[in-house]
Motif scaffolding. Structure first.
Motif, mmCIF file in Angstrom:
data_model
loop_
_atom_site.group_PDB
_atom_site.id
_atom_site.type_symbol
_atom_site.label_atom_id
_atom_site.label_comp_id
_atom_site.label_asym_id
_atom_site.label_seq_id
_atom_site.Cartn_x
_atom_site.Cartn_y
_atom_site.Cartn_z
ATOM 1 N N LEU A 51 -6.489 -50.388 2.131
ATOM 2 C CA LEU A 51 -7.195 -49.361 2.893
ATOM 3 C C LEU A 51 -8.642 -49.315 2.412
ATOM 4 N N VAL A 52 -9.577 -49.568 3.332
ATOM 5 C CA VAL A 52 -11.000 -49.625 3.014
ATOM 6 C C VAL A 52 -11.728 -48.589 3.854
ATOM 7 N N ASP A 53 -12.582 -47.804 3.232
ATOM 8 C CA ASP A 53 -13.321 -46.744 3.905
ATOM 9 C C ASP A 53 -14.816 -46.964 3.679
ATOM 10 N N ARG A 54 -15.531 -47.332 4.722
ATOM 11 C CA ARG A 54 -16.966 -47.600 4.633
ATOM 12 C C ARG A 54 -17.303 -48.564 3.488
ATOM 13 N N GLY A 55 -16.592 -49.649 3.448
ATOM 14 C CA GLY A 55 -16.873 -50.675 2.457
ATOM 15 C C GLY A 55 -16.348 -50.386 1.071
ATOM 16 N N LEU A 56 -15.657 -49.268 0.862
ATOM 17 C CA LEU A 56 -15.107 -48.905 -0.447
ATOM 18 C C LEU A 56 -13.585 -48.961 -0.398
ATOM 19 N N ALA A 57 -12.964 -49.471 -1.462
ATOM 20 C CA ALA A 57 -11.508 -49.583 -1.521
ATOM 21 C C ALA A 57 -10.893 -48.238 -1.881
ATOM 22 N N VAL A 58 -10.048 -47.713 -0.992
ATOM 23 C CA VAL A 58 -9.318 -46.474 -1.283
ATOM 24 C C VAL A 58 -8.057 -46.787 -2.070
ATOM 25 N N THR A 59 -7.451 -47.951 -1.811
ATOM 26 C CA THR A 59 -6.226 -48.348 -2.501
ATOM 27 C C THR A 59 -6.435 -49.701 -3.176
ATOM 28 N N PRO A 60 -5.559 -50.070 -4.120
ATOM 29 C CA PRO A 60 -5.589 -51.441 -4.661
ATOM 30 C C PRO A 60 -5.217 -52.435 -3.569
ATOM 31 N N LYS A 61 -5.221 -53.719 -3.921
ATOM 32 C CA LYS A 61 -4.853 -54.771 -2.967
ATOM 33 C C LYS A 61 -3.333 -54.804 -2.858
ATOM 34 N N THR A 62 -2.807 -53.891 -2.065
ATOM 35 C CA THR A 62 -1.370 -53.749 -1.890
ATOM 36 C C THR A 62 -1.113 -53.284 -0.468
ATOM 37 N N PRO A 63 0.028 -53.607 0.144
ATOM 38 C CA PRO A 63 0.291 -53.205 1.523
ATOM 39 C C PRO A 63 0.208 -51.692 1.708
ATOM 40 N N VAL A 64 -0.430 -51.289 2.803
ATOM 41 C CA VAL A 64 -0.618 -49.881 3.127
ATOM 42 C C VAL A 64 -0.047 -49.623 4.521
ATOM 43 N N LEU A 65 0.849 -48.654 4.627
ATOM 44 C CA LEU A 65 1.436 -48.269 5.904
ATOM 45 C C LEU A 65 0.662 -47.084 6.455
ATOM 46 N N GLN A 66 0.297 -47.166 7.737
ATOM 47 C CA GLN A 66 -0.502 -46.115 8.373
ATOM 48 C C GLN A 66 0.179 -45.646 9.650
ATOM 49 N N GLY A 67 0.116 -44.355 9.903
ATOM 50 C CA GLY A 67 0.690 -43.796 11.117
ATOM 51 C C GLY A 67 -0.239 -42.764 11.714
ATOM 52 N N ALA A 68 -0.199 -42.625 13.048
ATOM 53 C CA ALA A 68 -1.102 -41.691 13.712
ATOM 54 C C ALA A 68 -0.464 -41.140 14.979
ATOM 55 N N LEU A 69 -0.836 -39.897 15.295
ATOM 56 C CA LEU A 69 -0.457 -39.249 16.546
ATOM 57 C C LEU A 69 -1.712 -38.690 17.191
ATOM 58 N N SER A 70 -1.772 -38.756 18.537
ATOM 59 C CA SER A 70 -2.957 -38.275 19.237
ATOM 60 C C SER A 70 -2.557 -37.617 20.550
ATOM 61 N N TRP A 71 -3.224 -36.515 20.879
ATOM 62 C CA TRP A 71 -3.024 -35.823 22.158
ATOM 63 C C TRP A 71 -4.366 -35.757 22.863
ATOM 64 N N THR A 72 -4.421 -36.248 24.097
ATOM 65 C CA THR A 72 -5.681 -36.296 24.834
ATOM 66 C C THR A 72 -5.532 -35.621 26.188
ATOM 67 N N THR A 73 -6.661 -35.164 26.743
ATOM 68 C CA THR A 73 -6.676 -34.495 28.037
ATOM 69 C C THR A 73 -7.533 -35.279 29.022
ATOM 70 N N PRO A 74 -7.339 -35.070 30.329
ATOM 71 C CA PRO A 74 -8.143 -35.771 31.324
ATOM 72 C C PRO A 74 -9.630 -35.451 31.216
ATOM 73 N N SER A 75 -9.982 -34.308 30.663
ATOM 74 C CA SER A 75 -11.385 -33.909 30.561
ATOM 75 C C SER A 75 -12.126 -34.606 29.426
ATOM 76 N N GLY A 76 -11.398 -35.346 28.558
ATOM 77 C CA GLY A 76 -12.053 -36.075 27.488
ATOM 78 C C GLY A 76 -11.809 -35.539 26.094
ATOM 79 N N TRP A 77 -11.083 -34.411 25.964
ATOM 80 C CA TRP A 77 -10.778 -33.862 24.636
ATOM 81 C C TRP A 77 -9.630 -34.624 23.997
#
Length: 247
Positions: A51-77
């Protein structure tokens, strides 16, 4: 850079994160396109080698699992939540993100997205100091060029003012569902003593992205200059690979 995300409002955080990252997965959800006809709930899962954030390592060189949920509206929110954990210690969240954003068209070629994000890191004493609230604005030209500006305010800042960052991302379709990507960025150091030694550091990447039917595979070569490296903190792997699936 952000993953030239699967949408029309594409590459914002990719530029910022250089690699798919948590927020990249979040913003890559298919429901965030401006043309959506109804509110949409979507999600994504991704596996990266670091996991790299703006060129900086957040974690060591090891597998990172990521998950995300998102809710969107027709108006763009759009509202989203995401989290990352190292596979070797799945009970510990190394980075979590909550986001609210709004996207709209400026012309037939240009789109804009503005967002407010809250970053929360794990219990590591070093990264905990990076907990922050961030305001970002992104301009997107035809899903090809992305320009991003952001200001971050640390939560445990002790009174220090906001820290800025700027990014430029480029994505170009190739054959066989491939696309080339590249990006550069510059950011102010968030925590001492680094911001006293150098006002800014720079980061960039070049890579390839393959996308098909909700799958995404990305390989980036990352370069960082004048980046802070506290004793005991992980180094950035020069190669960052990610496989992701949206649903």
């Amino acid at each position: 850079m952000r993953s030239a995300r699967w949408l029309a409002t594409l590459p914002t955080r990719a530029c910022v994160r250089l690699g798919i990252g948590v927020s990249a997965v979040l913003l890559a959800l298919p429901g965030t396109a401006l043309h959506a006809q109804s509110s949409t709930l979507g999600g994504a899962l991704a596996l990266s080698n670091q996991l790299v954030d703006r060129g900086l390592a957040v974690t060591p060189k090891t597998p990172v699992l990521q998950g995300a949920l998102s809710w969107t509206t027709p108006s763009g929110w759009s509202l989203g939540l995401s989290a990352s954990t190292e596979t070797r210690s799945p009970a510990q969240v190394v980075e979590a993100l909550a986001q609210a954003s709004y996207a709209w068209s400026l012309s037939s070629d240009w789109q804009m997205q503005a967002g407010l994000m809250y970053y929360r890191y794990g219990n590591d004493s070093h990264w905990r100091s990076y907990d922050r609230v961030e305001l970002a604005a992104t301009w997107i030209y035809r899903d090809v060029l992305t320009l991003g500006l952001s200001e971050a305010q640390l939560i445990h800042s002790g009174g220090r003012g906001p820290r800025g960052a700027a990014d430029i991302g480029f994505r170009w379709p190739l054959a066989w569902k491939l696309a080339g990507s590249a990006g550069i960025g510059t950011a102010q150091y968030l925590v001492p003593p680094y911001y006293r030694q150098h006002p800014r550091y720079q980061y960039g990447h070049v890579g390839l992205v393959w996308e098909n039917a909700g799958w995404r595979v990305e390989l980036n070569h990352i370069v960082t200059q004048h980046a802070p490296r506290p004793a005991g903190s992980p180094a950035v792997s020069p190669w960052n690979a990610t496989i992701a699936r949206t649903f």
